[in-house]
Design an enzyme around this catalytic site. Sequence first.
Site, short mmCIF file in Angstrom:
data_model
loop_
_atom_site.label_atom_id
_atom_site.label_comp_id
_atom_site.label_asym_id
_atom_site.label_seq_id
_atom_site.Cartn_x
_atom_site.Cartn_y
_atom_site.Cartn_z
N THR A 60 9.39 12.12 -47.60
CA THR A 60 8.47 13.23 -47.37
C THR A 60 9.09 14.49 -47.96
O THR A 60 10.24 14.48 -48.39
CB THR A 60 8.22 13.44 -45.86
OG1 THR A 60 7.19 14.40 -45.68
CG2 THR A 60 9.47 13.95 -45.17
N ALA A 108 7.36 8.89 -38.45
CA ALA A 108 6.16 9.64 -38.05
C ALA A 108 5.92 9.54 -36.55
O ALA A 108 5.55 10.53 -35.91
CB ALA A 108 4.94 9.11 -38.82
#
Length: 263
Positions: A60, A108
């Site tokens: 990310t 996540a």
Amino acid sequence: MALASVLERPLSVNRRGFFGLGGRADLLDLGPGSPSDGLSLAAPSWGVPEEPRIEILHGTTTLAFKFRHGVIVAADSRATAGAYIASQTVKKVIEINPYLLGTMAGGAADCSFWERLLARQCRIYELRNKERISVAAASKLLANMVYQYKGMGLSMGTMICGWDKRGPGLYYVDSEGNRISGATFSVGSGSVYAYGVMDRGYSYDLEVEEAYDLARRAIYQATYRDAYSGGSVSLYHVREDGWIRVSSDNVADLHDKYSGSTH
């Protein structure tokens, strides 16, 4: 009777019903030999530990920086599971309350759970103390909560951004319980590319539009070079009266804007 003939006899402990095995002799294979071998009761030798069968790679790019008009927060929207792209529309900026934002980098599920739990703890603090929680206190709450699970496999690198009585605040918190205050942070696999852009263009005295452009450019460059980052660039601005969502731009559109740019 010869010793060899004794060792060749099958062991009775593997018969049906012994230790509740129900005839599953393979469950009592204690050694490197077969169940019918008398050496099967020997202590197993120490071998090479088995390697993990699945290695999940996290990717990310998130960033945040303070400047005179508040805090800028930006993130990409790609979620990966190893080498596979799981989603292009993940919301990596978590809205904790009207004055606090958090970012997601790492697992996540871990980031989402702990920051939503932090939102509830911040609300409880407000009800008890009749005032808004400070950015420093919110980040300390999160660091204390995750520190209790240190070494248990959590994967989280988040930034807590907000505005309180002291002005704009920015803290980095990770799953080891580390907590750092700073003016600029970037977290994730593409952070090295984002830092390159921010280090060149960052200044505390940036104008609002200049800060927006710097954040977009930094995330775009990370998505261009890092395969685990992509999707769209979500941009937030934390001001004295609360945060606002500025824009969400597809990186393909930003490529048309920034490709060929030299700064």
